[in-house]
Write a protein that holds these residues in place. Sequence first.
Motif, mmCIF file in Angstrom:
data_model
loop_
_atom_site.group_PDB
_atom_site.id
_atom_site.type_symbol
_atom_site.label_atom_id
_atom_site.label_comp_id
_atom_site.label_asym_id
_atom_site.label_seq_id
_atom_site.Cartn_x
_atom_site.Cartn_y
_atom_site.Cartn_z
ATOM 1 N N LEU A 131 -6.832 2.850 -3.030
ATOM 2 C CA LEU A 131 -5.662 3.515 -3.495
ATOM 3 C C LEU A 131 -5.710 2.716 -4.812
ATOM 4 C CD1 LEU A 131 -3.282 3.410 -0.362
ATOM 5 C CD2 LEU A 131 -4.579 5.397 -1.377
ATOM 6 N N GLU B 175 0.841 -1.257 -0.120
ATOM 7 C CA GLU B 175 0.074 0.058 0.007
ATOM 8 C C GLU B 175 0.853 1.411 0.001
ATOM 9 O OE1 GLU B 175 -3.264 -0.181 -0.530
ATOM 10 O OE2 GLU B 175 -3.406 -2.232 -0.426
ATOM 11 N N TYR C 246 -4.750 13.495 -3.223
ATOM 12 C CA TYR C 246 -3.496 14.028 -2.650
ATOM 13 C C TYR C 246 -3.096 15.350 -3.221
ATOM 14 C CZ TYR C 246 -3.200 9.082 -1.017
ATOM 15 O OH TYR C 246 -3.348 8.030 -0.621
ATOM 16 N N GLU D 171 0.421 9.425 -5.581
ATOM 17 C CA GLU D 171 0.015 10.695 -5.072
ATOM 18 C C GLU D 171 0.498 12.151 -5.880
ATOM 19 O OE1 GLU D 171 2.215 11.425 -1.481
ATOM 20 O OE2 GLU D 171 4.197 11.402 -2.353
ATOM 21 N N LEU E 184 0.491 4.084 -2.712
ATOM 22 C CA LEU E 184 0.299 5.654 -2.701
ATOM 23 C C LEU E 184 1.383 6.399 -3.168
ATOM 24 C CD1 LEU E 184 -0.422 6.823 0.917
ATOM 25 C CD2 LEU E 184 1.300 8.037 -0.288
ATOM 26 N N SER F 63 -8.495 -1.787 -0.528
ATOM 27 C CA SER F 63 -8.174 -0.350 -0.525
ATOM 28 C C SER F 63 -8.598 0.282 -1.641
ATOM 29 C CB SER F 63 -6.616 -0.556 -0.477
ATOM 30 O OG SER F 63 -6.228 1.076 -0.797
ATOM 31 N N HIS G 95 -2.952 11.908 -8.389
ATOM 32 C CA HIS G 95 -4.356 11.625 -8.044
ATOM 33 C C HIS G 95 -4.905 12.680 -7.233
ATOM 34 C CE1 HIS G 95 -7.619 9.472 -5.194
ATOM 35 N NE2 HIS G 95 -7.353 8.433 -6.423
#
Length: 230
Positions: free
Chosen positions: A192, A5, A19, A13, A9, A190, A16
């Motif tokens: 994400l 994860e 973020y 980031e 991320l 998740s 996205h």
Amino acid sequence: MHDKEVRKLTELEDTHWWYAERRHRLARSIAGMTPGRALDIGAAGGGNSRVLAREGWDVLALEYGAEGAQVGKERGLDVIRADATQLPLDRESVDLVVAYDVLEHIPDHDAAVHEVHRILRPDGTFLIAVPCDPRLWSAHDVAVDHVRRYTRGTLSELLLRNRFRIEELWSWNVLLRPTVALRRRTSTGSDLEQLPRPVNLALKGVVTVERYLPVKGLPGVTLMVTARPA
């Protein structure tokens, strides 16, 4: 957070919508502050650290896990690996602490907040973002190792009993809350993930519009706080 994860991320980031808007919120929160020494707890890929550095802060990034610390180093951060409940910093040695999406991962969040109070200078600032509303608990929270989701009351009590005064507490991601709530009912892991560019742009547009609406007092997906040592 699991190593997989953390890597996901980091890959997400930079582009996205979530973020990107969170970085914008951070930049607004520090606008007008005199730069000094900052600690970015849970820095991961360093998006927030780069915002701070761009504004002139001397930034130290902190990560608990080996993978997170390695990711930070790969991205050029001044990073240390440490436990947020035992910060390896001197008393009253930091002007700003940023803990965005961190406290919900820590079983003893009182110890973490107490440590932040210890290292902050008396005129320092503590910026917090946490997921809110236990009713939104889902497989996503489990997948990213959340221990809890907060309410305004539980977050306020946490800060007050650890000798912080709250300057501002507000909701973020209010407009998309119904969409998030619906998705979380059927999620199996998740959230994400890389989104198609049109979807990412559309969601970014929604949270951008939210900047200009009087919705901070309504239920959202995230709670954000500006606090100072009492």
